[in-house]
Design a protein around this motif. Structure first.
Motif, PDB file in Angstrom:
ATOM      1  N   ALA A 135     -76.960 -84.300  12.854  1.00 49.12           N
ATOM      2  CA  ALA A 135     -75.766 -84.926  12.289  1.00 49.12           C
ATOM      3  C   ALA A 135     -75.494 -84.457  10.862  1.00 49.12           C
ATOM      4  O   ALA A 135     -74.341 -84.208  10.481  1.00 49.12           O
ATOM      5  CB  ALA A 135     -75.899 -86.445  12.341  1.00 49.12           C
ATOM      6  N   LEU A 136     -76.547 -84.315  10.042  1.00 48.15           N
ATOM      7  CA  LEU A 136     -76.359 -83.895   8.657  1.00 48.15           C
ATOM      8  C   LEU A 136     -75.733 -82.504   8.581  1.00 48.15           C
ATOM      9  O   LEU A 136     -74.800 -82.274   7.802  1.00 48.15           O
ATOM     10  CB  LEU A 136     -77.693 -83.911   7.918  1.00 48.15           C
ATOM     11  CG  LEU A 136     -78.272 -85.289   7.558  1.00 48.15           C
ATOM     12  CD1 LEU A 136     -79.700 -85.139   7.063  1.00 48.15           C
ATOM     13  CD2 LEU A 136     -77.412 -85.974   6.520  1.00 48.15           C
ATOM     14  N   MET A 137     -76.252 -81.583   9.388  1.00 49.07           N
ATOM     15  CA  MET A 137     -75.731 -80.218   9.363  1.00 49.07           C
ATOM     16  C   MET A 137     -74.308 -80.161   9.897  1.00 49.07           C
ATOM     17  O   MET A 137     -73.445 -79.483   9.344  1.00 49.07           O
ATOM     18  CB  MET A 137     -76.627 -79.293  10.180  1.00 49.07           C
ATOM     19  CG  MET A 137     -78.055 -79.181   9.710  1.00 49.07           C
ATOM     20  SD  MET A 137     -79.099 -80.529  10.299  1.00 49.07           S
ATOM     21  CE  MET A 137     -80.718 -79.794  10.191  1.00 49.07           C
ATOM     22  N   LEU A 138     -74.040 -80.891  10.983  1.00 48.66           N
ATOM     23  CA  LEU A 138     -72.730 -80.830  11.618  1.00 48.66           C
ATOM     24  C   LEU A 138     -71.665 -81.513  10.774  1.00 48.66           C
ATOM     25  O   LEU A 138     -70.515 -81.049  10.713  1.00 48.66           O
ATOM     26  CB  LEU A 138     -72.804 -81.449  13.009  1.00 48.66           C
ATOM     27  CG  LEU A 138     -73.727 -80.708  13.993  1.00 48.66           C
ATOM     28  CD1 LEU A 138     -73.774 -81.410  15.334  1.00 48.66           C
ATOM     29  CD2 LEU A 138     -73.278 -79.266  14.175  1.00 48.66           C
ATOM     30  N   ASP A 139     -72.025 -82.617  10.121  1.00 49.07           N
ATOM     31  CA  ASP A 139     -71.081 -83.255   9.199  1.00 49.07           C
ATOM     32  C   ASP A 139     -70.740 -82.322   8.036  1.00 49.07           C
ATOM     33  O   ASP A 139     -69.589 -82.254   7.581  1.00 49.07           O
ATOM     34  CB  ASP A 139     -71.676 -84.553   8.655  1.00 49.07           C
ATOM     35  CG  ASP A 139     -71.438 -85.736   9.576  1.00 49.07           C
ATOM     36  OD1 ASP A 139     -70.603 -85.605  10.495  1.00 49.07           O
ATOM     37  OD2 ASP A 139     -72.088 -86.767   9.389  1.00 49.07           O
ATOM     38  N   ARG A 140     -71.742 -81.619   7.579  1.00 45.37           N
ATOM     39  CA  ARG A 140     -71.526 -80.677   6.475  1.00 45.37           C
ATOM     40  C   ARG A 140     -70.533 -79.585   6.871  1.00 45.37           C
ATOM     41  O   ARG A 140     -69.625 -79.250   6.097  1.00 45.37           O
ATOM     42  CB  ARG A 140     -72.872 -80.084   6.083  1.00 45.37           C
ATOM     43  CG  ARG A 140     -72.831 -78.965   5.070  1.00 45.37           C
ATOM     44  CD  ARG A 140     -74.257 -78.593   4.696  1.00 45.37           C
ATOM     45  NE  ARG A 140     -74.343 -77.321   4.016  1.00 45.37           N
ATOM     46  CZ  ARG A 140     -75.464 -76.835   3.510  1.00 45.37           C
ATOM     47  NH1 ARG A 140     -76.578 -77.522   3.613  1.00 45.37           N
ATOM     48  NH2 ARG A 140     -75.474 -75.661   2.900  1.00 45.37           N
ATOM     49  N   THR A 145     -71.176 -85.026  21.280  1.00 48.39           N
ATOM     50  CA  THR A 145     -70.803 -85.658  20.016  1.00 48.39           C
ATOM     51  C   THR A 145     -69.910 -84.708  19.231  1.00 48.39           C
ATOM     52  O   THR A 145     -70.256 -83.534  19.052  1.00 48.39           O
ATOM     53  CB  THR A 145     -72.045 -86.008  19.183  1.00 48.39           C
ATOM     54  OG1 THR A 145     -72.895 -86.871  19.941  1.00 48.39           O
ATOM     55  CG2 THR A 145     -71.651 -86.717  17.900  1.00 48.39           C
ATOM     56  N   VAL A 146     -68.781 -85.225  18.750  1.00 47.24           N
ATOM     57  CA  VAL A 146     -67.816 -84.424  18.004  1.00 47.24           C
ATOM     58  C   VAL A 146     -67.827 -84.864  16.542  1.00 47.24           C
ATOM     59  O   VAL A 146     -67.717 -86.054  16.246  1.00 47.24           O
ATOM     60  CB  VAL A 146     -66.402 -84.577  18.585  1.00 47.24           C
ATOM     61  CG1 VAL A 146     -65.398 -83.762  17.768  1.00 47.24           C
ATOM     62  CG2 VAL A 146     -66.374 -84.142  20.046  1.00 47.24           C
ATOM     63  N   HIS A 147     -67.963 -83.900  15.641  1.00 44.61           N
ATOM     64  CA  HIS A 147     -67.902 -84.161  14.205  1.00 44.61           C
ATOM     65  C   HIS A 147     -66.637 -83.503  13.658  1.00 44.61           C
ATOM     66  O   HIS A 147     -66.377 -82.336  13.924  1.00 44.61           O
ATOM     67  CB  HIS A 147     -69.130 -83.594  13.502  1.00 44.61           C
ATOM     68  CG  HIS A 147     -70.402 -84.268  13.899  1.00 44.61           C
ATOM     69  ND1 HIS A 147     -71.061 -85.152  13.084  1.00 44.61           N
ATOM     70  CD2 HIS A 147     -71.131 -84.195  15.040  1.00 44.61           C
ATOM     71  CE1 HIS A 147     -72.152 -85.594  13.699  1.00 44.61           C
ATOM     72  NE2 HIS A 147     -72.217 -85.023  14.886  1.00 44.61           N
TER      73      HIS A 147
END
Length: 505
Positions: free
Chosen positions: A53-58, A21-23
């Protein structure tokens, strides 16, 4: 609101396909070539990329190209779980190769490996093997796999439970099944250590030092799944830039739950500031911290630097109905115990929901009433009341000698904060399985879990040494005779790491 990221299927060198998964991938279209630092995150044991997802989006919003992938053998990825083997390291390198080929905006000179638990170990091993990785953020992982799961040669049931439950979402390799059999039965312990050593960062520490990889090691002082003291040992062995970040909470069984509590948010804030400093050369003040940092909401800036003062307490003679005194040099004595008899002392159990962990991440703290502890099941000691607050910061150690006619015996040590009524609340626990060979006595050292604990003035430190803890696999024969020894030349003693000299009344 966290995005799901862009999902891809990446084929690595041996043909296995990994769920990736790429953010922040959409930002690469407009970004100049080589402008985005890369953060690669192998997910935790049995966890999917959505857990992060929350950490990676951040991080993506802050200007990173962040990529998570599910390690081989778990849901979404092919192959079989081989527990941070050379194949897993090659998978990390394969994902990094794919990032560089797919995203021109990715900066090959600024690459970080980041992970939690299982992913933390893979990240450290990948940094030792791949020269492209310049910094690592390893949260609640392992440095020495054997010591993490079975410190003191004593398997922990919490570790076994997590290992087994995780495989409900994965496909175990033959080598893992064989290792699990050895772990549960205690047979062929030497071969289990060899298997674990190949998957332990401590076996490759010279490579990290040679390349001067910067390493942030985060460990929870209440982690009963992967013992934090082995991460502290790695931190000591590293000569490259390294910070040991001690934080509240237990093992992150649900990583996303960390963001629901203040200490978890502090942890991820620190991790982001570490990356900003190491990869983007931003002034985030992490370079001003000491080598060991404790996350503490009550300290200025939410953290405190640790300076250890080692305090040694001699163990006086315990009695069947009373407690020995911990003070001075100790003395010469023997204490007989009945093997494998429960004393009421127990370690913590992992919490599934971290929001219930309490102010210091302590959760439900096991307790004993010292006058009620049977002297034939565990020997007990108490210090004098403290005249000032005592701040324990590090790994307590107990040393004495033990004799038993059986070939081996398991000793357990429980450290308590004891109030005026004699009720002790657990501070830390340790166990050691000692090969006695039927001789009497042989030296024994018990390392307790690395801990952060404040003891108010007027309270005492209590210690129980027995042969049984329901959270451990004991090798002590039931109802056998176990004798604890202390001599004038080698007295029994407890060593406490303190942030400042301790006052005793």
């Amino acid at each position: 609101m966290a995005g799901a990221g862009d999902r891809h299927c990446v084929t690595v060198s041996d043909g296995i396909r990994l769920d990736v998964t790429v953010h922040g991938g959409d930002r690469t279209v407009m970004a100049p070539p080589g402008s985005l630092p890369i953060v690669v995150l192998p997910t935790s044991w049995a966890a999917g990329p959505s857990s992060f997802a929350l950490m990676l989006d951040r991080l993506a919003d802050s200007g990173y190209l962040t990529v998570a992938y599910t390690p081989r053998g778990f849901t979404g990825s092919g192959g079989r779980v081989d527990v941070a083997s050379a194949r897993d390291v090659a998978d990390f390198q394969g994902v990094l190769d794919w990032i560089e080929e797919t995203f021109p905006a990715a900066d090959r000179a600024r690459v970080a490996a980041m992970g939690v638990s299982y992913g933390a170990a893979i990240s450290l091993l990948a940094a030792a093997a791949d020269q492209r990785v310049s910094t690592v953020v390893a949260i609640d992982g392992w440095a020495d796999l054997y010591e993490g799961l079975a410190a003191g040669a004593t398997p922990r049931l919490a570790s076994a439970l997590l290992l087994s439950l995780g495989l409900l979402r994965g496909r175990a390799s033959p080598s893992l099944l064989l290792a699990m059999g050895r772990f549960y039965t205690g047979l062929q312990r030497g071969k289990l250590k060899e298997w674990a050593a190949a998957r332990s960062v401590s076996s490759y520490v010279e490579k990290l030092n040679a390349r001067q990889v910067s390493v942030l090691l985060a460990a929870s002082w209440n982690d009963v799944v992967l013992r934090p003291e082995q991460c502290a040992d790695l931190h000591t062995a590293l000569t490259c830039r390294s910070v040991l970040l001690l934080h509240p909470g237990g093992h992150p069984l649900l990583p996303v739950a960390q963001l629901t509590e203040k200490s978890g948010r502090q942890l991820w804030d620190y991790a982001e500031r570490w990356l900003d400093h190491e990869l983007r050369d931003l002034p985030t003040a992490v370079d001003e911290d000491g080598a060991v940092v404790v996350l503490d909401g009550e300290a200025p800036g939410g953290r405190q630097t640790v300076v250890e003062h080692m305090a040694t307490f001699g163990l006086g003679a315990p009695t069947l109905l009373g407690s020995g005194l911990m003070a001075g040099q100790g003395g010469s004595w023997t204490s007989r115990l009945v093997g494998a008899v429960p004393s009421g002392a127990t370690d913590r159990m992992p919490l599934m929901l971290q929001p219930f962990a309490g102010k210091r991440g302590g959760g439900l703290v096991p307790a004993v009433w010292f006058p009620l502890v049977p002297g034939f099941a565990a020997a007990r000691w108490l210090t004098e009341p403290f005249s000032a607050d005592g701040r324990i910061r590090g790994c307590p150690t107990v040393r004495l000698a033990v004799g038993c006619r059986a070939p081996e015996v398991t000793l357990t040590a429980h450290l308590y904060e004891v109030g005026p009524a004699g009720v002790g609340r657990l501070i830390s626990q340790g166990a050691a399985t000692v090969a006695t060979g039927g001789r009497c006595p042989v030296p024994a050292a018990i390392r307790l879990r690395t801990t952060v604990h404040d003891i108010p003035a007027g309270r005492r430190v209590g210690l129980l040494i027995g042969t049984s803890d329901p959270t451990c696999v004991t090798r002590t024969r039931p109802l056998s005779r176990v004798t604890l020894h202390s001599s004038a030349s080698e007295p029994g003693r407890l060593t406490l790491p303190l942030s400042e000299p301790l006052g005793i009344r």
